[in-house]
Design a protein around this motif. Structure first.
Motif, short mmCIF file in Angstrom:
data_model
loop_
_atom_site.label_atom_id
_atom_site.label_comp_id
_atom_site.label_asym_id
_atom_site.label_seq_id
_atom_site.Cartn_x
_atom_site.Cartn_y
_atom_site.Cartn_z
N ALA A 1 38.34 48.42 39.10
CA ALA A 1 39.75 48.76 39.27
C ALA A 1 40.63 47.89 38.36
CB ALA A 1 40.17 48.55 40.71
N PRO A 2 41.82 48.38 38.01
CA PRO A 2 42.77 47.52 37.30
C PRO A 2 42.97 46.23 38.08
CG PRO A 2 43.56 49.79 37.38
CD PRO A 2 42.36 49.73 38.27
N LEU A 3 43.29 45.15 37.39
CA LEU A 3 43.36 43.85 38.04
C LEU A 3 44.35 43.83 39.20
CD1 LEU A 3 42.49 40.91 38.19
CD2 LEU A 3 44.22 40.38 36.45
N SER A 4 45.51 44.45 39.03
CA SER A 4 46.51 44.43 40.11
C SER A 4 45.97 45.09 41.37
CB SER A 4 47.80 45.11 39.66
OG SER A 4 47.58 46.48 39.35
N ARG A 5 45.26 46.19 41.22
CA ARG A 5 44.67 46.87 42.37
C ARG A 5 43.54 46.03 42.97
NH1 ARG A 5 45.81 49.57 46.42
NH2 ARG A 5 47.27 50.66 45.04
N ALA A 6 42.73 45.44 42.12
CA ALA A 6 41.63 44.61 42.60
C ALA A 6 42.15 43.40 43.37
CB ALA A 6 40.77 44.16 41.43
N SER B 1 43.29 23.26 34.64
CA SER B 1 42.09 23.35 33.80
C SER B 1 41.38 24.69 33.98
CB SER B 1 41.12 22.21 34.14
OG SER B 1 40.70 22.29 35.50
N ASP B 2 41.98 25.61 34.73
CA ASP B 2 41.39 26.93 34.96
C ASP B 2 42.49 27.99 35.00
OD1 ASP B 2 39.88 29.13 35.60
OD2 ASP B 2 39.12 28.34 37.50
N PRO B 3 43.05 28.35 33.84
CA PRO B 3 44.16 29.31 33.81
C PRO B 3 43.85 30.64 34.48
CG PRO B 3 43.95 28.21 31.70
CD PRO B 3 42.74 27.82 32.50
N ALA B 4 42.61 31.07 34.46
CA ALA B 4 42.27 32.34 35.10
C ALA B 4 42.49 32.26 36.60
CB ALA B 4 40.82 32.72 34.78
N ALA B 5 42.13 31.14 37.21
CA ALA B 5 42.37 30.97 38.64
C ALA B 5 43.87 30.95 38.93
CB ALA B 5 41.72 29.68 39.14
N LEU B 6 44.61 30.37 38.02
CA LEU B 6 46.06 30.29 38.20
C LEU B 6 46.69 31.68 38.28
CD1 LEU B 6 47.99 27.95 38.53
CD2 LEU B 6 48.34 27.94 36.05
N ILE B 7 46.08 32.66 37.63
CA ILE B 7 46.58 34.05 37.71
C ILE B 7 46.60 34.51 39.16
CG2 ILE B 7 46.06 36.45 37.12
CD1 ILE B 7 44.77 35.32 34.52
N GLY B 8 45.50 34.25 39.88
CA GLY B 8 45.42 34.69 41.26
C GLY B 8 46.46 34.02 42.14
N HIS B 9 46.65 32.73 41.95
CA HIS B 9 47.65 32.00 42.73
C HIS B 9 49.06 32.48 42.39
CE1 HIS B 9 45.14 29.08 44.81
NE2 HIS B 9 44.45 28.91 43.70
N HIS B 10 49.33 32.69 41.13
CA HIS B 10 50.64 33.16 40.67
C HIS B 10 50.96 34.51 41.31
CE1 HIS B 10 53.76 34.44 37.75
NE2 HIS B 10 53.88 33.18 37.44
N ALA C 1 34.15 36.67 33.91
CA ALA C 1 34.23 35.39 34.62
C ALA C 1 35.69 35.05 34.95
CB ALA C 1 33.62 34.28 33.78
N ASP C 2 36.60 35.33 34.02
CA ASP C 2 38.02 35.09 34.26
C ASP C 2 38.52 35.95 35.41
OD1 ASP C 2 38.28 33.27 32.17
OD2 ASP C 2 38.94 34.79 30.73
N ARG C 3 38.13 37.20 35.39
CA ARG C 3 38.56 38.14 36.43
C ARG C 3 38.06 37.69 37.80
NH1 ARG C 3 39.84 43.92 36.74
NH2 ARG C 3 38.97 44.80 38.65
N ALA C 4 36.81 37.28 37.85
CA ALA C 4 36.23 36.81 39.11
C ALA C 4 36.97 35.57 39.60
CB ALA C 4 34.74 36.52 38.93
N SER C 5 37.33 34.69 38.69
CA SER C 5 38.05 33.47 39.06
C SER C 5 39.43 33.81 39.61
CB SER C 5 38.18 32.55 37.83
OG SER C 5 38.78 31.33 38.18
N ALA C 6 40.12 34.77 38.99
CA ALA C 6 41.44 35.18 39.46
C ALA C 6 41.36 35.79 40.85
CB ALA C 6 42.06 36.17 38.47
N LEU C 7 40.37 36.64 41.08
CA LEU C 7 40.23 37.29 42.38
C LEU C 7 39.90 36.27 43.48
CD1 LEU C 7 38.24 40.50 41.34
CD2 LEU C 7 40.66 40.35 41.93
#
Length: 212
Positions: free
Chosen positions: A7-12, A117-126, A183-189
């Motif tokens: 799914a698109p990231l926003s939906r996921a 140190s993990d910008p991908a994770a920051l996406i999920g928090h943001h 890996a980035d996507r998984a970290s964000a989720l």
């Protein structure tokens, strides 16, 4: 039906956090506050816990703001730290303050600082924090004004954004356009779910502290 993987990231992000989101919004502390069975002191306590969380989030975003995995969703209009300081001062002047900082708030802030140190994770928090403020946060503002007669100390829930729905749609489109590895996507989720879990723990800690 699209899976979380495809799914698109926003939906996921929405789908993968549903359980944790529901758990947080049904915590006794927040349901009591929203139903009018709490007190204005409960709101002040919640704002107090939010301050170190947003300070850490916004500091981490500034540190990695040029990273292409994150840059497209950053917007200074979303930042809440100044509003939180102003709200806490407005409540203090009216005789309401909170010196309690619960363990979950400190834990949340520490995890956000580590996200520098993990910008991908920051996406999920943001996503969880700011889209939540633009959505559920507006409901909180309406309910506390209605139940407790508060007119000041609510700027945390006010944004310099004329059309929140249009903005949120654009934010989701920007999320979907981010160039992320698997890996980035998984970290964000994972981080988005963690954000709801930490938020829930703050509510639990406030409840345990006897704050109403």
């Amino acid at each position: 039906m699209e899976t979380t993987i495809s799914a698109p990231l926003s939906r996921a992000l929405h789908d993968s956090t549903m359980v944790a989101h529901e758990q947080a919004e049904n915590a006794p502390f927040i349901t009591r506050l929203m139903s009018g069975e709490g007190t204005p002191d409960g709101l002040v306590a919640l704002l107090r816990q939010s301050l170190p969380v947003y300070e850490a989030l916004e500091d981490a975003c500034r540190r990695v703001g040029s990273d292409p995995r994150l840059a497209a969703i950053l917007d200074p209009r979303l930042e809440r730290t100044a509003a939180l300081h102003a709200d806490l001062e407005a409540h203090r002047v009216q005789g309401r303050s909170c010196d309690v900082l619960v363990p979950a708030a400190e834990m949340y802030a520490a995890e956000l600082r580590a996200c520098a140190s993990d910008p991908a994770a920051l996406i999920g928090h943001h996503y969880v924090r700011y889209l939540g403020d633009l959505s559920g946060g507006q409901i909180i503002k309406t309910m506390v004004r209605r139940h407790y007669g508060l007119e000041e100390g609510l700027s945390f829930y006010e944004f310099d954004i004329a059309k929140p729905k249009v903005y949120k749609d654009g934010y989701r489109a920007a999320l979907d356009a981010l160039a992320l590895s698997e890996a980035d996507r998984a970290s964000a989720l994972a981080a988005a779910t963690r954000a709801f879990e930490l938020n829930h723990r703050i509510f639990v800690d406030l409840e345990a502290a006897g704050i109403r």
